[in-house]
Write a protein that holds these residues in place. Structure first.
Motif, PDB file in Angstrom:
ATOM      1  N   LYS A  14       0.807  -1.220   0.000  1.00 53.28           N
ATOM      2  CA  LYS A  14       0.000   0.000   0.000  1.00 53.28           C
ATOM      3  C   LYS A  14       0.837   1.266   0.000  1.00 53.28           C
ATOM      4  N   ASP A  15       2.096   1.189   0.426  1.00 52.03           N
ATOM      5  CA  ASP A  15       2.938   2.380   0.417  1.00 52.03           C
ATOM      6  C   ASP A  15       4.016   2.335  -0.670  1.00 52.03           C
ATOM      7  N   SER A  16       3.877   1.400  -1.622  1.00 54.35           N
ATOM      8  CA  SER A  16       4.842   1.354  -2.725  1.00 54.35           C
ATOM      9  C   SER A  16       4.548   2.487  -3.701  1.00 54.35           C
ATOM     10  N   VAL A  17       5.589   2.967  -4.340  1.00 56.14           N
ATOM     11  CA  VAL A  17       5.419   4.089  -5.268  1.00 56.14           C
ATOM     12  C   VAL A  17       4.539   3.690  -6.458  1.00 56.14           C
ATOM     13  N   VAL A  18       4.607   2.465  -6.908  1.00 61.01           N
ATOM     14  CA  VAL A  18       3.775   2.020  -8.027  1.00 61.01           C
ATOM     15  C   VAL A  18       2.296   2.049  -7.643  1.00 61.01           C
ATOM     16  N   TYR A  19       1.986   1.556  -6.457  1.00 60.55           N
ATOM     17  CA  TYR A  19       0.599   1.574  -5.972  1.00 60.55           C
ATOM     18  C   TYR A  19       0.089   3.010  -5.858  1.00 60.55           C
ATOM     19  N   LEU A  20       0.901   3.871  -5.297  1.00 60.32           N
ATOM     20  CA  LEU A  20       0.522   5.277  -5.151  1.00 60.32           C
ATOM     21  C   LEU A  20       0.334   5.949  -6.509  1.00 60.32           C
ATOM     22  N   GLN A  21       1.217   5.654  -7.453  1.00 65.97           N
ATOM     23  CA  GLN A  21       1.097   6.229  -8.789  1.00 65.97           C
ATOM     24  C   GLN A  21      -0.155   5.730  -9.497  1.00 65.97           C
ATOM     25  N   MET A  22      -0.454   4.449  -9.350  1.00 59.46           N
ATOM     26  CA  MET A  22      -1.666   3.911  -9.967  1.00 59.46           C
ATOM     27  C   MET A  22      -2.905   4.572  -9.382  1.00 59.46           C
ATOM     28  N   ASN A  23      -2.909   4.791  -8.074  1.00 58.79           N
ATOM     29  CA  ASN A  23      -4.032   5.465  -7.435  1.00 58.79           C
ATOM     30  C   ASN A  23      -4.134   6.914  -7.903  1.00 58.79           C
ATOM     31  N   PHE A  24      -3.011   7.587  -8.022  1.00 60.27           N
ATOM     32  CA  PHE A  24      -2.997   8.982  -8.463  1.00 60.27           C
ATOM     33  C   PHE A  24      -3.529   9.105  -9.889  1.00 60.27           C
ATOM     34  N   ILE A  25      -3.029   8.283 -10.782  1.00 60.32           N
ATOM     35  CA  ILE A  25      -3.458   8.345 -12.186  1.00 60.32           C
ATOM     36  C   ILE A  25      -4.914   7.901 -12.328  1.00 60.32           C
ATOM     37  N   GLY A  26      -5.262   6.785 -11.708  1.00 59.47           N
ATOM     38  CA  GLY A  26      -6.624   6.274 -11.806  1.00 59.47           C
ATOM     39  C   GLY A  26      -7.647   7.234 -11.242  1.00 59.47           C
TER      40      GLY A  26
END
Length: 86
Positions: free
Chosen positions: A29-41
């Motif tokens: 949940k705190d990985s940069v990929v997860y955060l980026q996917m949430n930001f873009i989505g």
């Protein structure tokens, strides 16, 4: 299907894929990929909501985008902190 529908569909798909990967321990949940996917989505879903002028989801997805941005900034800050450099 309209352009607004396509934008919203892509955004929601990215959010759901991120959530699925997190639930199945493929992304933390705190990985940069997860955060980026949430930001873009969330950003795309918010844009679609703006185009539809649907305020409840503008607020929801806009907030989700902002929270994800803060998470990305926190990740970058922690990565650049002198105690985390090798």
């Amino acid at each position: 299907m309209t352009t607004t529908d396509i934008i919203g569909f892509i955004g929601v798909t990215i959010l759901l894929v991120a959530y699925f990967l997190n639930l199945n321990n493929k992304l933390e949940k705190d990985s940069v990929v997860y955060l980026q996917m949430n930001f873009i989505g969330a950003g795309l879903a918010c844009l679609a909501s703006v185009l539809m002028n649907y305020w409840p989801f503008i607020i929801l997805e806009g907030s989700w985008t902002i929270v994800s941005a803060f998470g990305i900034l926190k990740h970058i800050k922690n990565k650049n902190h002198p105690s985390n450099r090798k």
